[in-house]
Design an enzyme around this catalytic site. Structure first.
Site, PDB file in Angstrom:
ATOM      1  N   ASP A   1      -0.356  -7.843  -9.479  1.00 51.64           N
ATOM      2  CA  ASP A   1      -1.411  -8.852  -9.568  1.00 51.64           C
ATOM      3  C   ASP A   1      -2.717  -8.174  -9.977  1.00 51.64           C
ATOM      4  OD1 ASP A   1      -3.140  -8.723  -6.633  1.00 51.64           O
ATOM      5  OD2 ASP A   1      -1.176  -7.772  -6.681  1.00 51.64           O
TER       6      ASP A   1
ATOM      7  N   ASN B   1       0.791  -1.231   0.000  1.00 44.52           N
ATOM      8  CA  ASN B   1       0.000   0.000   0.000  1.00 44.52           C
ATOM      9  C   ASN B   1       0.823   1.280   0.000  1.00 44.52           C
ATOM     10  OD1 ASN B   1      -2.071  -1.824   0.076  1.00 44.52           O
ATOM     11  ND2 ASN B   1      -2.769  -1.283   2.120  1.00 44.52           N
TER      12      ASN B   1
ATOM     13  N   ASN C   1      -4.638  -1.081  -4.167  1.00 49.89           N
ATOM     14  CA  ASN C   1      -4.045  -0.072  -3.282  1.00 49.89           C
ATOM     15  C   ASN C   1      -2.598   0.251  -3.616  1.00 49.89           C
ATOM     16  OD1 ASN C   1      -6.393   0.387  -1.810  1.00 49.89           O
ATOM     17  ND2 ASN C   1      -5.972  -1.340  -0.448  1.00 49.89           N
TER      18      ASN C   1
END
Length: 186
Positions: free
Chosen positions: A91, A66, A112
């Site tokens: 991903d 993140n 994120n």
């Protein structure tokens, strides 16, 4: 010419073989194939190698997924690499397992890590290689899915996807994003 390839993932043994770490895993496979190792340095594990007169820098941010933008922005500035020579391996649950799509820009689509990169680097105008991990999870279980290990069947197929991703990374650095998209995108 210099390039920065950033594989996204989370540090720590508990995340090592999870779907969210496919960016880390792919860069580790590239290191094994090319015979180099990563060094723990500022905000990332970093390695570099040359391919067809291109100087390619690889990072695996140690900031957790993140906050990936912090490491990527730092290394872009530190190495004086233009943003158009950045490729992020990430991903993607919206793509079937095993499929790969290179994009030169786009939305974070709820990811994120990508959101943070956009915030820190000032926009979505960077290339990303989306690595399909599928969407085989129940409603509300997305986080559990991406942080879980690959199935046995996926793990057997993973090397083929990672090898194609490596070919795409090298193609991006030598012939550019458009040619790579035309030749490789699923």
């Amino acid at each position: 010419m210099k390039y920065l390839i950033a594989g996204l993932g989370n540090i720590g043994a508990e995340y090592e073989l999870t779907r969210h770490n496919i960016g880390f895993l792919t860069l580790d496979r590239l290191a094994d194939k090319e015979g180099f190792t990563f060094e723990n340095t500022r905000l990332a594990e970093k390695a570099e190698f040359k391919h067809k007169s291109r100087h390619i820098h690889l990072i695996k941010p140690t900031t957790y997924m993140n906050l990936s933008g912090k490491a990527i922005n730092f290394w872009l500035q530190e190495l004086k690499i233009p943003k158009e020579n950045l490729l992020v391996l990430v991903d993607d649950i919206a793509i079937p397992f095993g499929n790969l799509r290179l994009r030169t820009k786009g939305s974070a689509a709820g990811h994120n890590g990508l959101k943070n990169i956009e915030q820190v680097t000032g926009g979505s105008n960077y290339s990303r290689l989306k690595m399909g991990i599928g969407d085989d999870y129940s409603k509300g279980k997305q986080v559990d899915f991406v942080l879980s290990p690959f199935t046995k069947k996926e793990f057997e197929e993973l090397p083929f996807m990672m090898d194609k991703a490596i070919d795409m990374c090298l193609s991006f650095c030598t012939v550019g994003a458009v040619h790579t998209m035309n030749n490789f995108n699923d």
